[in-house]
Design a protein around this motif. Structure first.
Motif, short mmCIF file in Angstrom:
data_model
loop_
_atom_site.label_atom_id
_atom_site.label_comp_id
_atom_site.label_asym_id
_atom_site.label_seq_id
_atom_site.Cartn_x
_atom_site.Cartn_y
_atom_site.Cartn_z
N LEU A 162 0.85 -1.19 0.00
CA LEU A 162 0.00 0.00 0.00
C LEU A 162 0.89 1.23 0.00
CD1 LEU A 162 -2.91 1.24 0.38
CD2 LEU A 162 -2.42 1.24 2.83
N ALA A 163 0.56 2.20 -0.86
CA ALA A 163 1.28 3.47 -0.89
C ALA A 163 0.29 4.62 -0.94
CB ALA A 163 2.21 3.53 -2.10
N VAL A 164 0.56 5.66 -0.18
CA VAL A 164 -0.27 6.86 -0.17
C VAL A 164 0.61 8.03 -0.60
CG1 VAL A 164 -1.70 8.42 1.19
CG2 VAL A 164 -1.75 5.95 1.66
N VAL A 165 0.26 8.64 -1.72
CA VAL A 165 1.02 9.77 -2.26
C VAL A 165 0.31 11.06 -1.86
CG1 VAL A 165 1.91 10.87 -4.34
CG2 VAL A 165 1.77 8.37 -4.21
N ARG A 166 1.06 11.99 -1.27
CA ARG A 166 0.47 13.24 -0.80
C ARG A 166 1.16 14.41 -1.50
NH1 ARG A 166 -2.97 14.00 3.22
NH2 ARG A 166 -2.56 11.86 3.97
#
Length: 644
Positions: A162-166
């Motif tokens: 899982l990756a969250v790009v902000r």
């Protein structure tokens, strides 16, 4: 004051101290869970401290190297296949050092007194972050678009990632790759069983939308410039960037400011030593004579083909593949036997196989000297050594019983694959073949799929040197075997297609050719393979629609130098600069490779002037500019060809 920074499941501890006229003391950066990739270390003040721990993982004894700011080798780190090693170094040279990690080890890196960026592997997993981590990356001003890639596939399985790009304004997007088992993926691919080494026997062309085969991606058009962040969770994760620098840091202030690198001086010397160049071939046959693709394959420098002999109920069904083409050397490989022959056992079955192959080659009507005959392929992946040696002895008996002129036929063994050996090649098999069959085996052949990164292609030359040493050390008759590299590319098995396309793939192949050719010890070097062959096997010189890939361009450029005679050994004073050269009829032909990350200002002393054109690299498709003079600036990751 202390603060916690994380990359993977590790901590970054920072203690800031300020004093009159003294630069702030840089905190320790601690990185762990890295399997491959590069660590860039920017040293502004001499005396930075580097400590690297390497815990062996699945793989082999591939070197871990540290490069100086000018791209030259600084040192090789201590490695072990049985225990964790630790190396401590002091970095005194100002500038950006590069630590080149490998997938054969899980690394922990600690740096004091310098800023640190991490460049993870592209197209493979290289990060272990089961507890989650947050990192930062820079989007430069003027970026038109870039893409974030997240993957989890390791061979034919994968764990949850899982990756969250902000983005800088606080907006966020999630990329997810669900885990899957080997069995689940094989079922979806339509695999028709497994061979003895556990690989699928065949794979139907899958639906291209099968998510397990491709990374999760998010493209950003007209992105906001500045510092972005990425939060990553996954036991074995892949994450990389395209369209902007693929660099991450554990704190925003550790990201390096964009700087255009100055060219590094390097020198090329064309020696007077004449050497024998290898035949450049490819794994694959040329098809029936006169077919529409034959001229294209030959036109891109392929001078060696491969014909697999599969023994079926009706014998060999493709005699047209054995038709001789002028100037082409054939590697003929006994690939499989029919069931009745196999039931006869390793010795008697291969006696019969030798007699059968003798008949096939005689029927081709070609000179025996035009064949190199290889006995099976990669037996170390399927058979015990003694079983293979017995089979090889039986095969030799069969050839002699069929009255094959053994003084004319080039017999090759053992055709090793990249398997479980901790060494780059499974050396004991070569030693055993020579010890038992030195008088009958003319050529030592091995395949290699272990040197992924272009910086490491010098390992080919080292492997050739080791092979030569074994041949001499185990010689019994004063006649030394030739060497053939029967099949090679960056990664074996099922691999991301992008590893085998683009400029880096072409530079990699050109560099391999240069390293092998300059040994003067290799008879034939074959790329795997001629044509892309399906999902996770798109490794060809040409795509399935016969689009020319950079590897084919590299083969043509290097072959145009090596295939005309008069080949001379080329030496350089920089590890990222390589080349091949020939001198015929007063003309010098030259191909140069800059496989590094810095531009190189290349000097060729005692020559009237060089004319080189970039054939692979950042400007190859946009300019026909010719570099002239005794000095030329070679762009990073590029190949140039020409002469004077």
């Amino acid at each position: 004051m202390a603060r916690l920074r994380c990359w993977l499941h590790l901590a970054f501890l920072a203690a800031l101290a300020f004093g009159l006229g003294v630069a702030p003391a840089m905190a320790e950066t601690r990185l762990a869970g890295l399997r491959g990739g590069k660590v860039w270390i920017a040293v502004d003040v001499p005396g930075a401290e580097l400590a690297v721990s390497l815990r062996p993982a699945y793989g082999w004894s591939e070197p871990v190297r540290l490069y100086a700011p000018d791209g030259r080798l600084e040192t090789e780190l201590e490695i072990s296949r049985s225990a964790t090693t630790e190396t401590k170094l002091t970095l005194d040279a100002k500038g950006v050092h590069m630590l080149h990690l490998k997938r054969s080890y899980v690394a922990e890196v600690r740096v004091n007194g310098a800023r640190v960026e991490v460049e993870p592997l592209a197209h493979e997993t290289s990060v272990q972050a089961p507890g989650g981590a947050k990192v930062y990356f820079r989007v430069p001003e003027g970026t038109a678009r870039f893409t974030v890639f997240v993957d989890n596939r390791i061979g034919l399985r994968g764990d949850d990632v899982l990756a969250v790009v902000r983005v800088p304004d606080g907006g966020a997007e999630t990329l997810r790759k669900p885990g899957f088992s080997r069995r689940q993926l094989l079922d979806r691919l339509g695999a028709s069983g497994l061979d003895q080494s556990g690989q699928p026997l065949s794979i139907a062309t899958p639906d291209p939308t099968i998510a397990e085969l491709s990374p999760a991606t998010r493209e950003y058009a007209a992105p906001a410039p500045g510092i972005w962040s990425l939060a990553l969770t996954g036991a074995d994760a892949g994450v990389w960037l395209e369209g902007i620098p693929n660099r991450f840091a554990v704190a925003p202030e550790d990201l390096f400011p964009p700087v255009e690198a100055a060219p590094v001086a390097a020198k090329v010397t064309l020696t007077d030593q004449a050497i024998v160049a290898p035949v450049l071939g490819a794994v694959g046959h040329l098809g029936p004579p006169g077919n529409p693709y034959e001229a294209k394959i030959l036109g891109y420098g392929v001078r060696g083909d491969q014909i697999y002999l599969h023994q079926g109920p009706g014998g060999f069904d493709h005699m047209e593949r054995l038709v001789q083409r002028p100037g082409v050397q054939s590697l003929v490989i006994l690939r499989s036997l029919d069931a009745p022959t196999m039931k006869l056992g390793a010795h008697e079955g291969f006696v019969r196989a030798g007699e059968w192959v003798a008949g096939v080659l005689a029927a081709a009507g070609r000179p025996w000297e035009s064949f190199t005959l290889q006995v099976m392929n990669e037996p170390n992946l399927e058979y015990r050594m003694e079983e293979y040696l017995t089979a090889l002895g039986g095969f030799i008996e069969g050839l002699k019983a069929a009255n094959v002129p053994m003084d004319k036929l080039d017999l090759a063994a053992p055709a090793l694959g990249s398997g479980e050996s901790p060494e780059i090649v499974d050396w004991p098999w070569i030693e055993a073949v020579i010890d038992r069959y030195d008088r009958d085996v003319d050529t030592i052949v091995w395949n290699l799929y272990r040197v992924r990164d272009v910086e490491d292609t010098d390992l080919y030359a080292a492997a050739v040197a080791k092979t030569v040493q074994i041949i001499h050390d185990h010689d019994t008759d004063g006649r030394f075997q030739d060497i053939v590299i029967g099949a090679t590319n960056r990664v074996g098995g099922f691999s991301d297609d992008a590893l085998f396309d683009g400029a880096e793939a072409g530079v990699w192949w050109a560099s391999v050719i240069a390293n092998v050719a300059n040994t003067g010890q290799v008879k034939m070097l074959d790329y795997f393979n001629t044509l892309d062959s399906g999902p996770l096997r798109e490794k060809g010189l040409f795509a399935r629609d016969w689009r020319v890939k950079p590897q084919a361009i590299a083969q043509r450029a290097m072959g145009s130098v090596l295939g005309v005679g008069g080949v001379r050994r080329v030496v350089t004073d920089h590890p990222m600069l390589e080349g091949v050269a020939s001198v015929t009829g007063g003309r010098i032909r030259l191909a140069l490779v800059n496989k590094g990350w810095l531009p190189l200002k290349v000097t060729l002393p005692d020559n009237p002037g060089i004319a080189l054109r970039q054939v692979i690299g950042p400007d190859a498709d946009t300019t026909d500019e010719v570099l002239k003079g005794n000095e030329a600036i070679l762009a990073p990751m590029s190949v140039y060809a020409g002469g004077y």
